[in-house]
Design a protein around this motif. Structure first.
Motif, mmCIF file in Angstrom:
data_model
loop_
_atom_site.group_PDB
_atom_site.id
_atom_site.type_symbol
_atom_site.label_atom_id
_atom_site.label_comp_id
_atom_site.label_asym_id
_atom_site.label_seq_id
_atom_site.Cartn_x
_atom_site.Cartn_y
_atom_site.Cartn_z
ATOM 1 N N ASN A 99 15.116 53.925 -20.369
ATOM 2 C CA ASN A 99 13.971 54.708 -20.871
ATOM 3 C C ASN A 99 12.844 53.799 -21.361
ATOM 4 O O ASN A 99 12.107 54.144 -22.275
ATOM 5 N N TRP A 100 12.695 52.649 -20.737
ATOM 6 C CA TRP A 100 11.663 51.713 -21.159
ATOM 7 C C TRP A 100 11.121 50.979 -19.936
ATOM 8 O O TRP A 100 10.315 51.579 -19.225
ATOM 9 N N TYR A 200 5.337 56.857 -15.944
ATOM 10 C CA TYR A 200 6.499 56.460 -15.155
ATOM 11 C C TYR A 200 5.978 55.748 -13.907
ATOM 12 O O TYR A 200 5.053 56.217 -13.256
ATOM 13 N N ILE A 223 10.276 52.905 -16.578
ATOM 14 C CA ILE A 223 11.352 53.703 -15.973
ATOM 15 C C ILE A 223 11.813 54.809 -16.915
ATOM 16 O O ILE A 223 12.994 55.180 -16.922
ATOM 17 N N GLY A 224 10.906 55.358 -17.709
ATOM 18 C CA GLY A 224 11.295 56.447 -18.600
ATOM 19 C C GLY A 224 10.081 57.254 -19.002
ATOM 20 O O GLY A 224 9.052 57.234 -18.313
ATOM 21 N N HIS A 225 10.221 57.952 -20.121
ATOM 22 C CA HIS A 225 9.096 58.741 -20.620
ATOM 23 C C HIS A 225 7.916 57.817 -20.912
ATOM 24 O O HIS A 225 8.090 56.721 -21.434
ATOM 25 N N SER A 248 14.783 51.293 -10.831
ATOM 26 C CA SER A 248 15.224 52.192 -11.914
ATOM 27 C C SER A 248 16.739 52.327 -11.977
ATOM 28 O O SER A 248 17.266 52.687 -13.025
#
Lengths: 332, 332
Positions: A99-100, A200, A223-225, A248
């Protein structure tokens, strides 16, 4: 009790409904958009990263669309120079945080490789641009009005809202997302500053502590919010338009800041090239939807107001990172 | 040109700065939050999915926090019943779509397995709740005011903005994110309806076309930018609080809607259990930060206004999915 059927067929319907009795879906608008509503991305804006084949021997290619000048131009100058020097060949993807970001380049080495002599200096001033006409294709205010110069009290055409907690307006350049402030004079608002944003698949330039602005040799993708707090604090140079799944799905790193603890965990980079350096048969080509086209306006409305067979309640709004501009390969 | 140092050490600093001369970081606030600002998540709200070990033989455990009643209560009732019946054991993770969802359960089979007799009927009416006091711990309006009943013109304490294109307000219940509309009477606004939202790691109930609401036997989690258009169109039952990387790094499926084309690509589910069914030594325990605590208010302000050594420009706002409430394991 009621028996609920559940099959791959209903799932496929559920997530890509195409039932004509309902409103058109965003995908249907994309499929039906006429050729004139698309523009081919220039080869000089396309960067291709070829990773070593995966464990099953399948090829892995990641395609990045770079911002055109003057956006982040010191960094994109350096990235083009590094690609032309084949500087990244043999380096690796060395960091992954859930998520980062996933990050690649030379990483931590005792003796850094010499950089091309044509590299430019960079500074935090380059994170955003002063507004001038022609800098973006489209700009949307919180009310959804689509124009580069916004009336202070714009009409709300559809009831949709595009409020952004991170900026008063957002827009696009060659399909890549940007945001801006808004300064009002009389009944006209216009941006004073405008900057690329983190969504993203956005590609940014890793760096040390401020005021270091990075040189473009170490890159990451989101690869996240959307981590929008990074906007204007780090250089965004483009966006991955194909193959992000090769990054990802990489295992998350277990060292400090998600760096892989062993060299064996890293993914080797075979090459990073500008598209123009490849032969015409090898060169990937893509078209991006024009954000000032009618198709795009309809697509935004449909994204913000889903009324197709899967949806009961149109949400009535969207954020810029939930409006990734449609891109498709050039075929035939 | 200037030589830019780049090492794992500067990267670690870059992404988790702890330089005391600057404003405190969100992580520092989490680390310093007193015990009274945390609440242990009840065992009856914790679901543990054990996947088959990975290719290297490492165990894989995914921990889900379920919404407490009355939130999505027909589905969470069914999920608890399915877990207690060991219904999912031997099934699989059968679908993965990049920047969208990973999904698990029985999937597409010719002869569906019998469901527990205690399963409840579900319907789209359950996607949101009518407002009543005590339903949420905290509610934030676009201005950042933190209260369950909002004045129509709330004071803006900090200049931060929390506008949400998807809803007039957002809040939390046991740390899980929800959103609401706002109805104004006199100078008081209150929600009429309130609903769980889709953020990274949220867990929802797969279903067919509306009005099918799914029964809870097929579940998904979000592995990309928040797909908020699904809010109120599908049941959200909780959130993954540990181990999401075991799902987010799974290869993307290449069949329709990202379903794996072969059984070999699926990841076997060894078991799904409620925490209460495990022995005390096996049972994972977690604390969630109280969203009505001073620590949380400071954490939100710090998240919206990064002023630590890495950041130059505090963005001045945040969206609910960029404010995932801190969770930590219970230790000792």
């Amino acid at each position: 009790m009621k028996t609920l059927a559940f099959s791959a067929a209903t799932m496929a319907l559920a997530f890509a409904p195409t039932v004509p009795a309902f409103a058109e879906t965003p995908n249907e608008i994309v499929e039906g958009a006429p050729a004139g509503d698309w523009t081919e991305i220039p080869a000089d804006d396309i960067l291709i990263m070829t990773l070593a084949p995966d464990a099953a021997g399948k090829p892995r290619e990641v395609v990045v669309q770079l911002f055109p000048a003057p956006w982040s131009s010191a960094w994109t100058h350096n990235i083009r120079a590094l690609a032309k020097a084949h500087w990244w060949d043999g380096m690796s993807v060395y960091r992954s945080v859930d998520n980062w970001v996933v990050q690649w380049g030379e990483g931590d080495v005792e003796t850094p490789k010499a950089l091309p002599e044509t590299m430019k200096l960079t500074s935090p001033e380059g994170y955003s641009l002063a507004w001038h006409k022609g800098l973006v294709d489209t700009l949307w205010s919180a009310s959804g009005r689509r124009t580069a110069e916004l009336r202070a009290k714009p009409r709300v055409a559809s009831g949709s809202h595009f409020a952004d907690p991170y900026a008063p307006a957002f827009g696009y350049v060659n399909g890549l997302p940007v945001a801006s402030d808004l300064v009002t004079q009389g009944d006209i608002s216009r941006p004073a500053a405008i900057w690329p944003v983190h969504c993203y698949a956005s590609v940014g330039v890793a760096r040390g502590l401020t005021p270091d602005a990075g040189n473009g040799a170490e890159l990451y993708t989101v690869i996240g919010h959307a981590p929008r707090q990074l906007d204007r604090n780090i250089a965004v140079v483009g966006k991955i338009i194909a193959g992000i799944e090769h990054l990802s799905i990489l295992p998350r790193g277990t060292g400090d800041a998600g760096v892989y603890e062993t060299l064996a965990e890293r993914t080797p980079i075979v090459s990073i090239r500008m598209a123009g350096e490849l032969s015409e048969s090898e060169r990937p080509r893509f078209r991006v939807m024009n954000t000032d086209s009618d198709s795009f306006a309809r697509w935004v409305e449909a994204k913000a107001n889903r009324k197709d067979a899967f949806y009961s309640i149109p949400v009535g709004g969207a954020d810029v990172c939930n409006l990734p501009v449609p891109v498709k390969p050039v075929t035939g």
